[in-house]
Design a protein around this motif. Structure first.
Motif, PDB file in Angstrom:
ATOM      1  N   LEU A 135     -56.430  39.180  75.810  1.00  0.00           N
ATOM      2  CA  LEU A 135     -57.110  40.478  75.866  1.00  0.00           C
ATOM      3  C   LEU A 135     -56.069  41.552  76.126  1.00  0.00           C
TER       4      LEU A 135
ATOM      5  N   LEU B 261     -61.914  48.350  69.934  1.00  0.00           N
ATOM      6  CA  LEU B 261     -60.662  48.998  69.508  1.00  0.00           C
ATOM      7  C   LEU B 261     -60.377  48.829  68.013  1.00  0.00           C
ATOM      8  N   ALA B 262     -60.384  47.573  67.550  1.00  0.00           N
ATOM      9  CA  ALA B 262     -60.011  47.322  66.153  1.00  0.00           C
ATOM     10  C   ALA B 262     -61.010  47.958  65.188  1.00  0.00           C
TER      11      ALA B 262
ATOM     12  N   ARG C 148     -64.858  40.108  70.961  1.00  0.00           N
ATOM     13  CA  ARG C 148     -63.875  40.911  70.231  1.00  0.00           C
ATOM     14  C   ARG C 148     -63.664  40.354  68.817  1.00  0.00           C
ATOM     15  N   ALA C 149     -63.588  39.011  68.732  1.00  0.00           N
ATOM     16  CA  ALA C 149     -63.375  38.387  67.418  1.00  0.00           C
ATOM     17  C   ALA C 149     -64.608  38.560  66.525  1.00  0.00           C
TER      18      ALA C 149
ATOM     19  N   LEU D 128     -65.636  42.207  64.255  1.00  0.00           N
ATOM     20  CA  LEU D 128     -65.261  42.549  62.883  1.00  0.00           C
ATOM     21  C   LEU D 128     -66.018  41.691  61.867  1.00  0.00           C
TER      22      LEU D 128
ATOM     23  N   GLN E  56     -50.063  39.389  72.600  1.00  0.00           N
ATOM     24  CA  GLN E  56     -50.671  40.708  72.473  1.00  0.00           C
ATOM     25  C   GLN E  56     -50.562  41.201  71.035  1.00  0.00           C
TER      26      GLN E  56
ATOM     27  N   ALA F 176     -52.773  39.076  68.790  1.00  0.00           N
ATOM     28  CA  ALA F 176     -54.181  39.453  68.920  1.00  0.00           C
ATOM     29  C   ALA F 176     -54.454  40.688  68.066  1.00  0.00           C
TER      30      ALA F 176
ATOM     31  N   LEU G 283     -56.781  40.984  64.395  1.00  0.00           N
ATOM     32  CA  LEU G 283     -57.863  41.972  64.351  1.00  0.00           C
ATOM     33  C   LEU G 283     -57.628  42.996  63.243  1.00  0.00           C
ATOM     34  N   GLY G 284     -56.652  42.717  62.381  1.00  0.00           N
ATOM     35  CA  GLY G 284     -56.429  43.590  61.225  1.00  0.00           C
ATOM     36  C   GLY G 284     -55.740  44.894  61.571  1.00  0.00           C
ATOM     37  N   MET G 285     -55.072  44.959  62.736  1.00  0.00           N
ATOM     38  CA  MET G 285     -54.388  46.192  63.109  1.00  0.00           C
ATOM     39  C   MET G 285     -53.031  46.277  62.411  1.00  0.00           C
TER      40      MET G 285
END
Lengths: 262, 224
Positions: A98, A110-111, A169-170, A173, B121, B124, B128-130
């Motif tokens: 996290l 966030l994403a 979080r996963a 999306l 980090q 992750a 998440l596609g960042m």
């Protein structure tokens, strides 16, 4: 039913060490696949290949009929497209990962908020888009039993709660396939139950999942399919109960016997 | 009492120059250090080695020597000084030397801070596609800042005192102003105490800097 995920002949080396060899399997939509095997058998590397954190040296990965990766087709290996392809998969890490500076809700949203900025009408609809994302984030946390923890920072949460935030979080999306890399291995034994319960409920809602796990009873109950890996190859695969209760291969039997003793 | 007022007035004037050099150095070296740290972590080996060589040279030689070279050598080579003859030129040369020197020290602190953020980090963020840019600015940066506040405090306190090195090229900062009273300044001669008095300026200013950085550290205490 057609396969949502089709993996063909994946091979991966680290230097001279062959970590994965001729990995071939497919997964149908709404099914859960458990990957079992001892440490160093290549399970985690396989999961990392699916999420493009590692690039396979050979093979093909197809999702929903779209070829995401193929060593024979250079056009599938463009760096700039990898980011978009990753969105087909979600990944829950063993050590949660996290973002410590964000609250539980911010971690979940966030994403999505960053992706929303790429929409052409973002500026005009920013407020509405962000409000929708926050609503969905809160729903996901509530689904994880964490409605009252939305404003907490990761260090204020237990390991089990952190992992549930990571699952939310996963899911935020809406990936086609949700992957878990030993989701309970970093948890105290009394906290594994709450995380397994959440994954179980996801399976009941027919979430397509690939779960690397050491929890044999859980794999047997929750997964539809099981793959047993050893030394970088798939030794045995089939319906979960069949593989775990009546393994055909000697190596699978030995592995499961070791786990039975523990 | 009259003499005290005159000395304090002169020292204030000098300290203003000290402060100016300090602020300009920080404003230049903080971002430049980050760029240099990216160079020293680059996956492109020639850039990495070039950057690391520069850091080695700058950190391996005295700042005073760098000041002298930067201020005097161009004049010898070109036949005229690009810095001019006035105080403005001395300030510009000092600021450039300080910014380069401190950026190299900062870059190593940044590098340690960035590499200290767990690789998980970044991973992750990737799954998440960042974008890499988003991952740096939204995920890594603040965690790095939190890690580097203590070592950065050390460097910044050293910088406050290092500004006095600029007097080697006659930049008229606070010690220069204090020392002037040993000979003759503002009509007074042979005064020793104004030089010692300059120490009070450094102590007070470093006190303020310490409190401010302490507050920043506390502000980042909300996460671990």
């Amino acid at each position: 039913m057609s396969a949502i995920l089709d993996v063909q002949n994946i091979e991966k080396h680290f230097g001279d060490t062959r970590v994965l060899e001729d990995i071939t399997f497919s997964l149908e939509k709404g099914q859960a696949l458990a990957i079992i095997g001892s440490s160093g058998s290549g399970k985690t590397t396989l999961l990392r290949c699916l999420n493009f954190l590692e690039t396979p040296d050979k093979g093909r990965i197809t999702v929903n009929g779209e070829t995401l990766f193929d060593t024979a087709d250079l056009s599938t290996q463009r760096e700039e497209e990898v980011r978009r392809k990753r969105l087909h998969f979600g990944l829950v890490f063993q050590s949660f990962n996290l973002f410590p500076q964000y609250t539980a809700l911010e971690n979940v949203t966030l994403a999505s908020k960053l992706l929303a900025k790429e929409q052409p009408d973002f500026k005009a609809r920013k407020k509405q888009l962000f409000a929708d994302i926050d609503t969905r984030g809160k729903e996901l946390l509530a689904q994880m039993g964490l409605a009252d923890r939305a404003g907490h920072y990761p260090h204020q949460l237990s390991g089990g709660q952190q992992q549930r935030v990571a699952i939310a979080r996963a899911l935020a999306l809406s990936p086609d396939i949700l992957c878990f890399d030993e989701p309970t291995s970093a948890l105290d034994p009394e906290l594994t139950g709450e995380v397994l319960k959440v994954i179980r409920s996801l399976a009941e809602q027919n979430t397509t999942m690939v779960i690397v796990t050491h929890e044999m009873a859980f794999a047997r109950d929750v997964a539809d399919q099981v793959i047993f890996m050893d030394g970088g190859v798939i030794v045995e695969q089939g319906p979960a109960r069949e593989v775990i209760d009546h393994p055909k291969e000697e190596r699978t039997r030995q592995f499961l016997a070791r786990y039975g003793e523990n | 009492m009259e003499v005290l007022a005159v000395v304090v007035g002169a020292l204030n004037e000098g300290f203003l120059q000290t402060l100016k050099l300090f602020v300009v150095t920080l404003l230049g070296a903080l971002p430049l250090g980050l760029i240099i740290s990216f160079g020293s972590m680059s996956r492109f080996a020639p850039l990495r080695w070039l950057t690391r060589t520069v850091i080695w040279v700058i950190r391996g030689t005295p700042l005073m020597l760098q000041l002298i070279i930067l201020y005097y050598v161009p004049g010898k080579v070109l036949g005229y000084s690009p810095w001019g003859t006035g105080e403005a030129g001395r300030f510009l040369a000092s600021a450039i030397a300080f910014i380069i020197n401190y950026a190299c020290y900062f870059s190593e602190i940044y590098r340690g801070g960035i590499q200290g953020v767990p690789v998980g980090q970044q991973e992750a963020g990737l799954v998440l596609g960042m974008t890499r840019r988003d991952i740096f600015f939204k995920v890594t940066l603040l965690q790095m800042v939190k890690r580097i506040v203590p070592p950065m405090s050390n460097e910044i306190i050293t910088l406050v005192k290092d500004t006095s090195l600029a007097r080697i090229i006659s930049f008229q900062e606070v010690i220069w102003a204090g020392q002037a009273f040993m000979k003759t300044s503002h009509g007074y001669s042979g005064l020793l105490w104004p030089l010692f008095f300059t120490g009070i300026y450094y102590l007070v200013f470093n006190g303020v800097v310490t409190v401010l950085l302490g507050r920043l550290e506390k502000k980042l205490d909300y996460f671990r």
